[in-house]
Design an enzyme around this catalytic site. Structure first.
Site, PDB file in Angstrom:
ATOM      1  CG  HIS A   1     -35.910 -24.924 -91.873  1.00 13.91           C
ATOM      2  ND1 HIS A   1     -36.091 -25.679 -93.015  1.00 13.91           N
ATOM      3  CD2 HIS A   1     -34.673 -25.247 -91.414  1.00 13.91           C
ATOM      4  CE1 HIS A   1     -35.016 -26.426 -93.232  1.00 13.91           C
ATOM      5  NE2 HIS A   1     -34.139 -26.186 -92.258  1.00 13.91           N
TER       6      HIS A   1
ATOM      7  CB  CYS B   1     -32.336 -26.934 -89.538  1.00 12.35           C
ATOM      8  SG  CYS B   1     -31.305 -25.489 -89.876  1.00 12.35           S
TER       9      CYS B   1
END
Length: 419
Positions: free
Chosen positions: A331, A348
């Site tokens: 992301h 992430c």
């Protein structure tokens, strides 16, 4: 001429009498009768379930047998309560063409007509019809499909699994597996595994070959998922496997590479999990892209962290692609100034806005993402981590215990009732 098996003895006597009279009128002497060759006996055909049956188990096989001849045609018609008809039943004929067995189960609560034809040595036909009805599925014990992935006609990546969710637990997993048929244009070996009692997943031994169609036929109407629990619907859909795109991410190098059809097309600097806790450690292994979001809220309150905690965070990111169920995404991370230099995320894969936008726009559901170098291994049932199981383990964890050749129709095992 077609010879029908008569259900009326009187009709049979009538026919016999007519034949006798004709023979007497046309005969010119004993010599003519002596020279006639005896006719071959008619083929005898039996059908199970038998004519007139009621409350027949929907998962009972239809069996057609012939003696003194070979089976030339079998037609099965089903008429359900709503008045809809179905004549799509297929079956398998043995090598001698003396026995035909239905491939799939019957719709609960239906009127069934089976018409079978066999020929004797002289080519004369015998036709037999069996009409019977199947037991209905009881309310509250009707197995239905809650969801399937991918969607019909969707273009997907080469790592795409087929996922079927049911509304009720499945106990008879082998029979249900045997009712779910997967065929592909290009040969592959595949098998089902059960993530839970209500979710079955199919994957091939290796990634799907790109540029092909895969057909999924869920012949679930009539399958006994558990004692007294029957499937009530079939479902058929196809999807298209697109180009082969595989992403690799090296934790040590803070580097991401995208290959398409064997050629490197993009490279990006990234930042992975800081690894101060297990939750903040990115998982290593073969992931698959699962979900695509824009303006997506990222927060560790999903891990139970209170907004009052100094560890709490909340961000809205422009582009996010999910790769596990434990909160891992590739992301946008505008705030991360150590892309390509250090691992500082909460687990992430952080990317710049431009890079995350490119990845979002150029990825398909089911694209593999291989991550290496971290101390946490992706669990096989974390998201779509199904490639984490070796092929031998995957097949051994199938309820049928047997691989399926997807280039051929049919499945391993049988969906029918097992004594």
């Amino acid at each position: 001429m077609t010879f029908r098996i008569s259900r009326s003895p009187a009709a049979a006597l009538c026919v016999a009498a007519t034949v006798l009279l004709a023979a007497s009128a046309c005969s010119t002497g004993e010599g003519d009768l002596a020279n006639e060759e005896p006719s071959a006996p008619q083929a005898e055909v039996t059908i199970t379930p038998e004519d007139g049956g009621s409350e027949v188990r929907p998962d009972s096989p239809i069996v057609v047998s012939a003696q003194g001849g070979t089976i030339t045609d079998v037609q099965v018609e089903q008429s359900v309560a709503e008045g809809q008809g179905d004549s799509g039943m297929t079956g398998t004929l043995n090598k001698d063409k003396t026995e035909w067995v239905s491939d799939w189960t019957l719709t609960p609560g239906s009127e069934v007509t089976v018409t079978a034809v066999a020929e004797n040595e002289a080519g004369k036909e015998t036709e037999v019809i069996s009409e019977f009805s199947t037991a209905p599925a009881v309310e509250g014990q009707r197995l239905e499909i809650a969801n399937v992935v991918p969607a019909a006609d969707e273009e997907v990546g080469v790592g795409m699994p087929i996922i079927v969710d049911f509304d009720l637990p499945v106990e008879n997993k082998a029979q249900v597996e045997a009712a779910m048929e997967v065929t592909s244009e290009k040969p592959a070996q595949g098998a089902w595994n059960w993530v839970t009692d209500q979710q079955a997943v199919f994957r091939p031994e290796k990634y799907w070959e790109p540029g092909q169609r895969v057909d999924v036929n869920l012949h679930l109407a009539g399958v006994a998922a558990a004692e007294g629990v029957y499937g009530v619907e079939d479902r058929e859909f196809s999807f298209q496997v697109g180009r082969e795109q595989i992403t690799t991410i090296d934790e040590d190098e803070h580097h991401m590479t995208v290959e398409r059809d064997g050629e490197v097309i993009k490279e990006f600097p990234v930042s992975l999990g800081m690894a101060t806790t297990e939750a903040y450690t990115t998982t290593s292994g073969t992931h698959v892209t699962m979900e695509f979001q824009t303006n997506y809220r990222m927060s560790n309150d999903t891990l139970g962290v209170s907004p009052d905690s100094p560890e709490y965070y909340e961000e809205f990111v422009a582009y996010a692609v999910r790769i596990s169920n434990s909160g891992e995404f590739l992301h946008t991370a505008d705030w991360n100034y150590q892309l390509g230099e250090a691992n500082t995320s909460h687990g992430c894969v952080n990317m710049s806005t431009a890079d995350s936008q490119w990845f979002y726009e150029n990825s398909l559901l089911g694209d593999p993402v291989d991550i290496t170098g971290t101390a946490r291994e992706l669990e096989w049932n974390n998201g779509w981590g199904f490639w984490q199981r070796s092929w031998d383990d995957w097949v051994s964890n199938s309820a049928t215990g047997e691989a399926d050749d997807t280039s051929k129709p049919g499945t391993p095992g049988s969906p029918h009732f097992q004594e």
